[in-house]
Design a protein around this motif. Structure first.
Motif, PDB file in Angstrom:
ATOM      1  N   ALA A  28     -35.531  34.353 -33.781  1.00 56.07           N
ATOM      2  CA  ALA A  28     -34.159  34.324 -33.274  1.00 56.07           C
ATOM      3  C   ALA A  28     -34.131  34.997 -31.915  1.00 56.07           C
ATOM      4  O   ALA A  28     -34.816  35.997 -31.690  1.00 56.07           O
ATOM      5  N   ASP A  30     -31.438  36.362 -28.861  1.00 59.01           N
ATOM      6  CA  ASP A  30     -30.039  36.713 -28.610  1.00 59.01           C
ATOM      7  C   ASP A  30     -29.727  36.761 -27.126  1.00 59.01           C
ATOM      8  O   ASP A  30     -30.493  37.304 -26.326  1.00 59.01           O
ATOM      9  N   ARG A  35     -26.817  32.537 -29.402  1.00 59.29           N
ATOM     10  CA  ARG A  35     -27.973  32.995 -30.159  1.00 59.29           C
ATOM     11  C   ARG A  35     -28.758  31.765 -30.572  1.00 59.29           C
ATOM     12  O   ARG A  35     -28.165  30.761 -31.005  1.00 59.29           O
ATOM     13  N   GLU A  37     -31.438  30.263 -33.208  1.00 56.85           N
ATOM     14  CA  GLU A  37     -32.009  30.504 -34.523  1.00 56.85           C
ATOM     15  C   GLU A  37     -32.863  29.305 -34.915  1.00 56.85           C
ATOM     16  O   GLU A  37     -32.545  28.173 -34.538  1.00 56.85           O
ATOM     17  N   ARG A  96     -21.776  32.460 -29.848  1.00 57.58           N
ATOM     18  CA  ARG A  96     -21.491  33.813 -30.328  1.00 57.58           C
ATOM     19  C   ARG A  96     -19.991  34.051 -30.490  1.00 57.58           C
ATOM     20  O   ARG A  96     -19.580  34.881 -31.310  1.00 57.58           O
TER      21      ARG A  96
END
Length: 246
Positions: A28, A30, A35, A37, A96
């Motif tokens: 992951a 950020d 983000r 994943e 986000r």
């Protein structure tokens, strides 16, 4: 100067201490706006299908090997198979602000031996197109490849007729390297492939421009940028220092 070997033949520059790099992993990543994943069909498929279905037509799929998915079940089947793949390795883009999945992109054609990887199968829904999220998602994968994995070359390839993809590559800082004629057959038609790349020696400048562009102070209250990525890269080339956003 060109290096010469014992026979006075020109040879490439030495790469001292080079060792194979790690392969991309399911990690992951950020950022400020999004983000990344690893694609997880149980958590992401329904939101991704809804995001893609919000498009008014299927033009975003013209240059991809797949057509728009007719149902959430059909997309879930695709996502389930894609999530098992190690190469391409698919990442989901999470907004986000909303916590929702809004697109995917992948690292593909992994070549750890030579430190080369390609970003591809970029499927961005209308929910992130022309937003800071779309730019930051690309930046996060580049940072992962160059700064964490230590790769030397990061590629972008697309159908040579795909003008939006070619424009995006140039905006992001990739260098055009040429067209491979009749490189592929997909959807029953020819593809001439346009090649672009960023190499590790170019990355510090490209990275600095991304950081300046993504900074909150580079945006007006209405969300419009103050300075473009191209403008920031040119400023960096001229000054040799990180450009200001405002």
């Amino acid at each position: 100067m060109v290096d010469l070997n014992a026979y006075s033949q020109p040879v490439g520059e030495p790469v001292p201490g080079w060792t194979p790099r790690p392969a991309p992993a399911r990690v992951a990543l950020d950022g400020l706006y999004c983000r990344l994943e690893p694609l997880d069909p149980e958590r992401h498929a329904d939101e991704l299908y809804a995001a893609y279905a919000s498009a008014p037509d299927g033009r975003n799929w013209t240059y991809l090997p797949d057509e728009p998915f007719e149902s959430a079940d059909a997309y879930r089947r695709w996502a389930t198979a894609a999530a098992r793949s190690a190469d391409p390795l698919h990442y989901t883009v999470i907004d986000r602000a909303t916590g929702r999945a809004v697109g995917t992109l992948s690292l593909m054609r992994h070549d750890p031996e030579n430190g080369v990887v390609e970003v591809g199968y970029v499927v961005f829904s209308p929910l992130l197109q022309r937003t800071p999220i779309s730019t930051e998602a690309q930046y996060l994968l580049m940072t992962y490849a160059f700064d964490q994995l230590g790769y030397r070359r990061y590629e972008w390839k697309c159908d040579a007729l795909n003008a939006p993809s070619r424009k995006a590559a140039e905006r992001l800082g990739f260098t055009f390297e040429g067209v491979f004629r009749q490189a592929l057959v997909y959807k029953g038609r020819n593809r001439d492939t346009a090649w672009y790349a960023i190499v590790d020696g170019e990355w510090p400048l490209v990275r600095a421009a991304f950081r300046a562009w993504l900074a909150p102070e580079n945006f007006h209250e209405d969300g419009k940028q103050k300075r473009s990525l191209h403008e920031l890269r040119e400023a960096l080339r001229e000054t040799g220092s990180e450009p200001a956003a405002g």
